[in-house]
Design a protein around this motif. Structure first.
Motif, PDB file in Angstrom:
ATOM      1  N   ARG A 140       0.827  -1.206   0.000  1.00 10.80           N
ATOM      2  CA  ARG A 140       0.000   0.000   0.000  1.00 10.80           C
ATOM      3  C   ARG A 140       0.860   1.255   0.000  1.00 10.80           C
ATOM      4  O   ARG A 140       1.903   1.307   0.671  1.00 10.80           O
ATOM      5  CB  ARG A 140      -0.918   0.045   1.229  1.00 10.80           C
ATOM      6  CG  ARG A 140      -1.917  -1.084   1.301  1.00 10.80           C
ATOM      7  CD  ARG A 140      -2.832  -0.962   2.522  1.00 10.80           C
ATOM      8  NE  ARG A 140      -3.637  -2.176   2.686  1.00 10.80           N
ATOM      9  CZ  ARG A 140      -4.512  -2.365   3.662  1.00 10.80           C
ATOM     10  NH1 ARG A 140      -4.711  -1.417   4.569  1.00 10.80           N
ATOM     11  NH2 ARG A 140      -5.195  -3.501   3.725  1.00 10.80           N
ATOM     12  N   TYR A 184      -5.982   9.397  -5.621  1.00 10.09           N
ATOM     13  CA  TYR A 184      -7.077   8.877  -6.438  1.00 10.09           C
ATOM     14  C   TYR A 184      -6.611   8.499  -7.846  1.00 10.09           C
ATOM     15  O   TYR A 184      -7.026   7.470  -8.393  1.00 10.09           O
ATOM     16  CB  TYR A 184      -8.206   9.903  -6.507  1.00 10.09           C
ATOM     17  CG  TYR A 184      -8.829  10.220  -5.158  1.00 10.09           C
ATOM     18  CD1 TYR A 184      -8.885   9.274  -4.136  1.00 10.09           C
ATOM     19  CD2 TYR A 184      -9.373  11.487  -4.894  1.00 10.09           C
ATOM     20  CE1 TYR A 184      -9.452   9.563  -2.911  1.00 10.09           C
ATOM     21  CE2 TYR A 184      -9.947  11.772  -3.662  1.00 10.09           C
ATOM     22  CZ  TYR A 184      -9.982  10.815  -2.677  1.00 10.09           C
ATOM     23  OH  TYR A 184     -10.543  11.097  -1.468  1.00 10.09           O
ATOM     24  N   GLN A 187      -4.457   5.349  -7.633  1.00  9.40           N
ATOM     25  CA  GLN A 187      -5.256   4.135  -7.472  1.00  9.40           C
ATOM     26  C   GLN A 187      -5.828   3.667  -8.810  1.00  9.40           C
ATOM     27  O   GLN A 187      -5.836   2.467  -9.102  1.00  9.40           O
ATOM     28  CB  GLN A 187      -6.379   4.366  -6.461  1.00  9.40           C
ATOM     29  CG  GLN A 187      -7.346   3.204  -6.331  1.00  9.40           C
ATOM     30  CD  GLN A 187      -6.666   1.885  -5.965  1.00  9.40           C
ATOM     31  OE1 GLN A 187      -5.649   1.871  -5.266  1.00  9.40           O
ATOM     32  NE2 GLN A 187      -7.217   0.774  -6.432  1.00  9.40           N
ATOM     33  N   ALA A 191      -4.968  -0.033 -10.331  1.00 12.22           N
ATOM     34  CA  ALA A 191      -6.038  -1.031 -10.337  1.00 12.22           C
ATOM     35  C   ALA A 191      -5.806  -2.186 -11.309  1.00 12.22           C
ATOM     36  O   ALA A 191      -6.040  -3.353 -10.944  1.00 12.22           O
ATOM     37  CB  ALA A 191      -7.377  -0.357 -10.612  1.00 12.22           C
ATOM     38  N   VAL A 197      -2.208  -0.940  -3.644  1.00 13.48           N
ATOM     39  CA  VAL A 197      -3.311   0.019  -3.647  1.00 13.48           C
ATOM     40  C   VAL A 197      -2.831   1.336  -3.042  1.00 13.48           C
ATOM     41  O   VAL A 197      -1.853   1.384  -2.291  1.00 13.48           O
ATOM     42  CB  VAL A 197      -4.543  -0.497  -2.866  1.00 13.48           C
ATOM     43  CG1 VAL A 197      -5.092  -1.757  -3.511  1.00 13.48           C
ATOM     44  CG2 VAL A 197      -4.216  -0.732  -1.393  1.00 13.48           C
ATOM     45  N   VAL A 199      -4.072   4.687  -0.788  1.00 14.90           N
ATOM     46  CA  VAL A 199      -5.061   5.093   0.206  1.00 14.90           C
ATOM     47  C   VAL A 199      -4.603   6.429   0.792  1.00 14.90           C
ATOM     48  O   VAL A 199      -3.407   6.730   0.820  1.00 14.90           O
ATOM     49  CB  VAL A 199      -5.193   4.043   1.332  1.00 14.90           C
ATOM     50  CG1 VAL A 199      -6.411   4.322   2.200  1.00 14.90           C
ATOM     51  CG2 VAL A 199      -5.259   2.633   0.770  1.00 14.90           C
ATOM     52  N   GLY A 248      -9.577  -4.620   5.763  1.00 12.27           N
ATOM     53  CA  GLY A 248     -10.785  -4.223   5.057  1.00 12.27           C
ATOM     54  C   GLY A 248     -10.651  -2.980   4.206  1.00 12.27           C
ATOM     55  O   GLY A 248     -11.590  -2.599   3.493  1.00 12.27           O
ATOM     56  N   VAL A 249      -9.487  -2.327   4.251  1.00 14.95           N
ATOM     57  CA  VAL A 249      -9.287  -1.093   3.487  1.00 14.95           C
ATOM     58  C   VAL A 249      -9.223  -1.397   1.992  1.00 14.95           C
ATOM     59  O   VAL A 249      -8.610  -2.375   1.563  1.00 14.95           O
ATOM     60  CB  VAL A 249      -7.997  -0.392   3.948  1.00 14.95           C
ATOM     61  CG1 VAL A 249      -7.607   0.720   2.985  1.00 14.95           C
ATOM     62  CG2 VAL A 249      -8.172   0.162   5.361  1.00 14.95           C
ATOM     63  N   LEU A 250      -9.849  -0.525   1.202  1.00 20.37           N
ATOM     64  CA  LEU A 250      -9.831  -0.648  -0.251  1.00 20.37           C
ATOM     65  C   LEU A 250      -9.064   0.511  -0.873  1.00 20.37           C
ATOM     66  O   LEU A 250      -9.005   1.612  -0.299  1.00 20.37           O
ATOM     67  CB  LEU A 250     -11.259  -0.665  -0.804  1.00 20.37           C
ATOM     68  CG  LEU A 250     -12.185  -1.775  -0.285  1.00 20.37           C
ATOM     69  CD1 LEU A 250     -13.583  -1.577  -0.851  1.00 20.37           C
ATOM     70  CD2 LEU A 250     -11.632  -3.147  -0.637  1.00 20.37           C
ATOM     71  N   GLY A 251      -8.508   0.276  -2.053  1.00 26.07           N
ATOM     72  CA  GLY A 251      -7.800   1.326  -2.751  1.00 26.07           C
ATOM     73  C   GLY A 251      -8.695   2.513  -3.039  1.00 26.07           C
ATOM     74  O   GLY A 251      -9.873   2.358  -3.358  1.00 26.07           O
ATOM     75  N   GLN A 253      -9.659   4.758  -0.847  1.00 25.73           N
ATOM     76  CA  GLN A 253     -10.407   5.215   0.317  1.00 25.73           C
ATOM     77  C   GLN A 253      -9.621   6.282   1.074  1.00 25.73           C
ATOM     78  O   GLN A 253      -8.421   6.495   0.853  1.00 25.73           O
ATOM     79  CB  GLN A 253     -10.732   4.038   1.239  1.00 25.73           C
ATOM     80  CG  GLN A 253     -11.769   3.091   0.651  1.00 25.73           C
ATOM     81  CD  GLN A 253     -12.171   1.980   1.612  1.00 25.73           C
ATOM     82  OE1 GLN A 253     -11.397   1.533   2.451  1.00 25.73           O
ATOM     83  NE2 GLN A 253     -13.408   1.506   1.473  1.00 25.73           N
TER      84      GLN A 253
END
Length: 304
Positions: A140, A184, A187, A191, A197, A199, A248-251, A253
């Protein structure tokens, strides 16, 4: 999961390499300490190596120090070369270092200090290290922004370096808005690769050395209200640590303090300003950042 995400929720980090900029004090130090406590090999990336060594001595675990001056692209390139040589794989890159509300100054490369340090220096560092992260599952890039991205904030493409006029708050807002737009756009480019990812996080109002350049007119009220409004560096670092480690973190976010106004509190998923979501501006900023730094990323450009 408990509503109050704390240091105790940080999963084991054994076998992972974490690079944290600005890690000798404040938010960066607490971020590094928490990661090392969970078993990560942490690199404190700092401008002052002696202060970095003093900080490392206060952290239990596998901790090393790397010199980096974000106000110099030559220093960024030298630090990236050292880090690449020392670490064939990098799991976490935490772009934490920053300056706030400084008087009008420029970096060694002629960039406005806040934009050059907070955004361009980290943009270049990320691009130079990214190929060490792309093959690593769960890696990350976490970039620290601020609620300041909402205040008097825009990307002034006609005067990015504030040469015509200067506003401390406006320049800080631009830099912190750039941090989010970078996250952003990064990411979207990451993808298709499916592993790394990007964040973002912000600390709310944290009582750290970052506020040392607060204008004199605001210094007294800020000092008087600080005990009521701010939180300590340990709490302020939690959104960054959650963004870096929560499974649980997603790219794409963005995490910040959960109390009203995102000033303090335990970290949760938050939203950024509508301006930060402007995809055309994100892509334009990316192109300009590549031109200014001379750093390109090993990623496929996104389509408008």
């Amino acid at each position: 999961m408990s509503r109050n995400w704390t240091e105790q929720h940080v999963p084991g980090q054994h076998g992972r390499v974490a690079i944290v900029t600005g890690a000798n004090t404040g938010l960066g130090f607490e971020t590094a300490r928490m990661l090392a406590a969970r078993g990560a090999a942490v690199v404190l990336v700092v401008r002052d190596v002696e202060k970095g060594r003093q900080a490392a001595a206060r952290i239990d675990g596998d901790v090393s120090v790397q010199a980096l001056d974000l106000t110099s692209l030559d220093s960024v390139r030298a630090a990236a070369e050292d880090l690449r040589a020392a670490h064939p794989r990098i799991d976490l890159l935490i772009n934490n270092a920053g300056v706030m509300y400084t008087p009008r100054r420029t970096t060694m490369d002629g960039f406005e200090l806040q934009f050059g340090t907070n955004h361009l220096g980290h943009f270049a560092l990320t691009g130079l290290l990214l190929d060490r992260m792309l093959p690593v599952p769960g890696s990350r890039v976490v970039t620290v922004s601020s609620t300041g991205h909402r205040i008097n904030a825009a990307i002034h493409f006609d005067d990015l370096q504030w040469e015509r006029s200067y506003s401390r708050t406006g320049a800080y807002g631009q830099a912190k808005l750039a941090n989010l737009m970078f996250t952003y756009e990064l990411q979207r480019r990451l993808a298709p690769h499916g592993s790394t990812v990007a964040v973002a996080a912000h600390p709310g109002l944290s009582n750290t050395e970052l506020a040392r350049h607060t204008p004199a007119a605001l210094r007294v009220p800020v000092t008087l209200l600080a005990p009521l409004l701010t939180q300590d560096a340990c709490m302020g670092a939690l959104p960054t640590v959650r963004a870096a480690t929560d499974p649980g973190v997603l790219g794409g976010q963005y995490y910040g303090p959960g109390d009203r106004g995102e000033i303090r509190g335990y970290p949760k998923l938050v939203t950024s300003s509508p301006d930060s979501l402007d995809r055309v501006t994100q892509q334009r900023l990316w192109t300009v950042s590549e031109q200014l730094t001379g750093v390109t990323f090993p990623l496929t450009p996104t389509l408008r």
